[in-house]
Design a protein around this motif. Sequence first.
Motif, PDB file in Angstrom:
ATOM      1  N   ASP A 197     -20.660 -31.510 -10.699  1.00 39.67           N
ATOM      2  CA  ASP A 197     -20.554 -31.899  -9.295  1.00 39.67           C
ATOM      3  C   ASP A 197     -19.148 -32.408  -9.030  1.00 39.67           C
ATOM      4  O   ASP A 197     -18.441 -32.872  -9.922  1.00 39.67           O
ATOM      5  CB  ASP A 197     -21.551 -33.028  -8.964  1.00 39.67           C
ATOM      6  CG  ASP A 197     -22.994 -32.586  -9.095  1.00 39.67           C
ATOM      7  OD1 ASP A 197     -23.491 -31.966  -8.159  1.00 39.67           O
ATOM      8  OD2 ASP A 197     -23.612 -32.881 -10.129  1.00 39.67           O
TER       9      ASP A 197
ATOM     10  N   ALA B 231     -27.238 -33.709 -10.948  1.00 41.97           N
ATOM     11  CA  ALA B 231     -28.070 -33.409  -9.769  1.00 41.97           C
ATOM     12  C   ALA B 231     -27.538 -34.074  -8.510  1.00 41.97           C
ATOM     13  O   ALA B 231     -28.307 -34.533  -7.669  1.00 41.97           O
ATOM     14  CB  ALA B 231     -29.521 -33.822 -10.020  1.00 41.97           C
TER      15      ALA B 231
ATOM     16  N   ALA C 290     -32.744 -32.416  -7.938  1.00 42.45           N
ATOM     17  CA  ALA C 290     -31.977 -31.251  -7.501  1.00 42.45           C
ATOM     18  C   ALA C 290     -32.723 -30.424  -6.459  1.00 42.45           C
ATOM     19  O   ALA C 290     -32.117 -29.605  -5.767  1.00 42.45           O
ATOM     20  CB  ALA C 290     -31.612 -30.383  -8.700  1.00 42.45           C
TER      21      ALA C 290
END
Length: 382
Positions: free
Chosen positions: A5, A30, A128
């Motif tokens: 991310d 996530a 997620a």
Amino acid sequence: MLARDDHSTLKTTPLHALHLASGGKMVPFAGYEMPVQFAPGVLREHLHTREAAGLFDVSHMGQIALRPKSGRLEDAALALERLVPQDILSVAPGRQRYAQFTSDSGGILDDLMVANFGSHLFLVVNAACKTEDDAHLRAGLSDTCIIEPLPDRALLALQGPKAESALARLCADVPAMRFMDAGPRRVDGIDCFVSRSGYTGEDGFEISVPAEQAERFARTLLANSDVLPVGLGARDSLRLEAGLCLYGHDIDTSTTPVEGALEWSIQKSRRHGGARAGGFPGADRILSQLAQGAPRRRVGLRPEGRAPVREGAPLFADASSTEQIGTVTSGGFGPSLNAPVAMGYLPTPQAALGGTVFAELRGQRLPLRVAAMPFVANTYKR
């Protein structure tokens, strides 16, 4: 295990400051910044959870209340059965059940927990998938249910053989609970939702607590010398030893519940000949596989030697074959076993216990034995 991310867009949980103060090594997961481990390290955190009690922050997961517009809980249960192959109607008050959202093709959109809180259903979904799950629920159930996300709640998992004694100091009701009991409880003066469940294979609890009370509550638990903070690394190795699926790795939209060896979660009432057979997305394919078998299966794998076999490793029927027959979906070192363990998919004819397949590892073929799961016996209090 860890998703990539952009750090600038990562969310944090109500325990983020506590993780930093406790020396947590933070990583993206996530969409959140989460602790992968603390100072003791993954191995010690894993073994401490098996021996005493580990405290996990799982606040990134989605918590949702599903309220029937009619006021009758059975209407919410029957509505949810339109989206999952499980029998929700028979979940008694104060109990919960494992379920899966399925697609029209029979694949798994997400796996989740569903609890009966008497007036409404309480759902816990994967981090997620929670945005998509919320939309999926609204598209399918808005005619009969109010879908209420609960973003102002944290979620903690207390796992291990000393979890009961640690939590019982704060809630006298805890020792009477059995595996998969769930409902509102007053804990340390806080209105919580408590379930006797978790994702380590150990006895333990998941506690939903108002976000503003989460850090105080966590600190109270951690003041007990039996309780150690545990990060994502040990959570992954614990669930792997327990033979439990990680969504997006061992199960996803390309796998059916039967292929994922989750048919135990589909009750007779939803199968052919049952009182409410079918009626969920992908029912034709899933019910056909229940009756006739699936072409492939998720299996446990025990590599020979000490080298872990990681996710993505191709599997072959023998040491020289060029035709790949399967893939490892989770793999690593099992600290409780002092040996590597893995899970993956094989064609059903090659999925029998005791059989041997080969993984390609650094240009060499490593033999793996198809093994029963869980790799470490669970200790749920039934």
